[in-house]
Design a protein around this motif. Structure first.
Motif, short mmCIF file in Angstrom:
data_model
loop_
_atom_site.label_atom_id
_atom_site.label_comp_id
_atom_site.label_asym_id
_atom_site.label_seq_id
_atom_site.Cartn_x
_atom_site.Cartn_y
_atom_site.Cartn_z
N TYR A 105 -18.85 -76.50 79.22
CA TYR A 105 -17.54 -77.12 78.99
C TYR A 105 -16.58 -75.99 78.64
CZ TYR A 105 -13.99 -80.07 76.81
OH TYR A 105 -12.82 -80.69 76.47
N GLU A 107 -12.68 -74.70 77.68
CA GLU A 107 -11.41 -75.17 77.11
C GLU A 107 -10.46 -73.97 77.06
OE1 GLU A 107 -11.89 -78.53 74.13
OE2 GLU A 107 -11.19 -76.90 72.88
N TYR A 109 -6.81 -72.05 76.12
CA TYR A 109 -5.63 -71.99 75.25
C TYR A 109 -4.75 -70.84 75.74
CZ TYR A 109 -8.43 -74.95 72.25
OH TYR A 109 -9.18 -75.98 71.77
N SER A 134 -16.83 -81.89 82.27
CA SER A 134 -15.54 -82.10 81.59
C SER A 134 -15.75 -83.02 80.38
CB SER A 134 -14.52 -82.70 82.56
OG SER A 134 -15.07 -83.85 83.13
N LEU A 136 -17.30 -83.21 76.77
CA LEU A 136 -17.74 -82.37 75.66
C LEU A 136 -19.14 -82.76 75.17
CD1 LEU A 136 -16.55 -80.11 73.84
CD2 LEU A 136 -15.86 -81.88 72.25
N LEU A 144 -14.56 -71.41 74.57
CA LEU A 144 -13.12 -71.50 74.34
C LEU A 144 -12.47 -70.21 74.82
CD1 LEU A 144 -13.07 -72.89 70.65
CD2 LEU A 144 -13.38 -74.16 72.78
N ARG A 160 -10.39 -75.81 65.74
CA ARG A 160 -11.26 -76.36 66.77
C ARG A 160 -12.73 -76.00 66.47
NH1 ARG A 160 -12.47 -80.33 69.73
NH2 ARG A 160 -12.85 -80.02 71.95
#
Ligand code: 5AD
Ligand code: SF4
Length: 588
Positions: A105, A107, A109, A134, A136, A144, A160
């Motif tokens: 997964y 993610e 930022y 997709s 979690l 991340l 997070r």
């Protein structure tokens, strides 16, 4: 990568300069850190299931010996060609480097560069046998891709991580242990601090270490923390075809260079992303050709300083004619010579597909020679839109920021751009409350916003980072003053952008359709050449490309839209017909 290669590469970087000198590979056993939850080590069931962990773990405990390095050193490793498989490090088998259907997964930022990095990281993991999820809850690995540009961006990641901690501790023992990784700028900036503060983080990979992800995850399999934050002088991931994270029918980002040599005093990027290096032109053209064949209609060339592009990958490129800096601009680094420059690349990219729009971000104002401006003016498919980050309207503050230009030089450049590219759309970045900024300096920024009247703006309050400004200047503007000044800049920017955008009312704009509008199911949304959002009703229209047939607009279509109203961020209008890029231009 073979450990020896890592070591050699690190040594090479160390020899070349301080920015590229961070060589940091770290392994720890979970037994040595009792605070690591027991779930960080594979469950007994899991150990039996694989039948490899025990053996792997005991081999890791001793690790590669000095002899391993010496043995390899006596026969210099040859660079494997892209079709060859690299030998795994002696303490990891090929099998252990594979994803074995583990679900990842990802993610993202931060900036668009990070979106592109996510696609690169995923491309590498996919080749290693990982699956993407997709969801979690379904993930075996959570990565991340992080940002360090302002303190707030980093705080979001810490928050997070706290949420993910509970996810990890609640993980059922019947499942493979959950692995968590920090990728990108924050991994690079904070390094060991992350592993020390958050024991549940298993891997760290800096922006130049994504090729090492399969190895880092293999090490993490045994419950050890693993990190690679080595910065490179030449990594551009030129041969890694990014897998689009959110495939869009219309547009894609193509990374053309990485890193930054400018060393503006407020900016962390040179420290997190390292030295400037450009991807070879040939590999960029190949990627754009592929995207054109897939039917994409817009490509954005991406980099921290796109227009400083300089492909020195072949000796003969060093005879290329040099191009000048914009008038009144200087650099913080020694002049660079030769190489294929941005104008050459833009020329080549724009010739690939006349129906494909070309944009680029983010440029530096110092690198806008006339060749680039001329090309943007001449080519129908290069968007007449330029991002020109000013940062401040005060020459005094600009000097403290080490931007290499005065307000006057910047304003002169804006005038020159407007004369060279009539109708050009302009955007900019500004920082409110930089070290030592007086009320008078702030008012000069307000007046620059009024004078230029940008169409699009990105405004930030200064956030102190561990940069040159941290060491040499004082972060002396109180938080509430920074925020008040930021609010004032936003208000003035909006007023001016509304005026600029209202000049489109009554004009016809060429719009690339993206899809349904987020606000209304009966409307469609697209962008004009200047990158402004255009909203219009989803109704039947004439297809001027197909002898007047009646059709509805689809994502990826070019349509002409007559503009009827405008705000600081959006244009609204009604659609006239479907058309092509080369057959239509905007008009008033
Ligand atoms: N504080 C606030 N904004 C910053 N930027 C870069 N560094 C900082 C900082 N320390 C802004 C600049 C840059 C944009 C990407 O982020 O305006 O152009
Ligand atoms: Fe992007 Fe800069 Fe944030 Fe790194 S620090 S992710 S380059 S915005």
């Amino acid at each position: 990568m073979h450990p020896l290669q890592c070591v050699l590469r690190a040594q090479r970087c160390l020899r070349r300069g301080p920015l590229a000198s961070v060589s940091w590979l770290l392994l720890r056993t979970c037994r040595a850190h009792s605070s690591v939850p027991s779930s960080a080590c594979p469950s007994p069931e899991r150990q039996q299931e694989d039948g490899v962990w025990k053996d792997f773990s005991s081999r890791l405990a001793t690790g590669p010996t000095f002899q391993d390095f010496l043995r390899s050193a006596s026969v210099p490793p040859e660079q494997p060609s892209s079709s060859e498989v690299e030998d795994p490090p002696p303490y990891l088998t090929v099998d252990e480097l594979l994803g074995r259907q583990r679900r990842v997964y990802l993610e993202t930022y931060g900036c668009q560069m990070n979106v592109n990095d996510t696609e690169i990281a995923w491309s590498i993991l996919q080749k290693s046998g990982y699956l993407r999820t997709s969801n979690l809850q379904e993930a075996d690995v959570i990565l991340l891709v992080t940002c360090s540009i302002r303190g707030k961006a980093e705080q979001t990641i810490w928050n997070r991580l706290h949420q993910l901690k509970s996810l990890k501790s609640k993980r059922l023992r019947s499942r493979v242990p959950l692995r968590i990784g920090i990728l990108g700028c924050m991994a690079e900036r904070l390094k060991e601090e992350i592993l020390n503060r958050e024991k549940m983080v298993d891997i760290l990979a800096g922006p130049d270490a994504y090729r090492d992800l399969p190895r880092l995850l293999a090490v993490a399999e045994s419950g050890q923390q693993a990190a690679n934050v080595l910065l490179s002088l030449d990594e551009t991931y030129a041969d890694v075809m990014p897998v689009q994270t959110s495939p869009s029918a219309t547009s894609a980002f193509v990374s053309i260079m990485r890193g930054c040599d400018n060393m503006c005093s407020y900016c962390i990027v040179p420290f997190t992303r390292g030295r400037e290096r450009s991807r070879p032109v040939a590999s960029i053209l190949e990627e754009v050709r592929k995207l054109s064949e897939q039917g994409l209609k817009e490509v954005t060339l991406l980099g921290q300083n796109v227009n400083s592009f300089r492909d020195n990958s072949e000796v003969q490129f060093n005879n290329a004619v040099s191009t000048n800096l914009s008038r009144g601009f200087s650099t913080n680094y020694k002049a660079k010579q030769g190489g294929l420059r941005f104008a050459h690349l833009l020329d080549q990219v724009s010739r690939i597909d006349p129906e494909m729009r070309i944009r680029f971000t983010s440029p530096h104002p110092k690198d806008f020679p006339d060749e680039v401006l001329q090309l943007i003016h001449e080519r129908d498919n290069i968007c007449k839109q330029i991002h020109l980050p000013a940062q401040s309207g005060s020459s005094r503050v600009l000097e403290a920021m080490r931007r290499g230009y005065s307000r006057e030089a910047y304003v002169e450049l804006i005038q020159h751009i407007r004369e060279s590219i009539p109708g050009v759309s302009l955007s900019s970045d500004f920082i409110a409350g930089f070290c030592g900024e007086t009320e008078e300096d702030h008012l000069q920024t307000v007046s620059l916003l009024r004078e230029v009247r940008y169409n699009i703006g990105f405004l930030f309050a200064y956030s102190m980072r561990q940069t040159r400004a941290y060491h040499r200047l004082k972060d002396d503007i109180p938080e509430e003053v920074k925020l008040r000044r930021l609010e004032e800049l936003i208000t003035v920017f909006r007023e001016e952008a509304t005026k600029a955008n209202k000049s489109f009312v009554g004009c016809t704009q060429l719009v690339l359709v993206e899809g349904p509008s987020k606000r209304s199911a009966t409307d469609l949304c697209g962008r004009n050449d200047g990158n402004l959002k255009v909203i219009f009703a989803d109704v039947e229209m004439e297809d001027a490309t197909d002898s007047g047939l009646r059709v509805r607009a689809q994502p990826g279509d070019y349509v002409l839209v007559k503009i009827t109203s405008a705000s600081s961020q959006t244009l609204k209008g009604h659609v006239l017909c479907k058309t092509t890029l080369k057959d239509s231009t905007a008009y008033c």
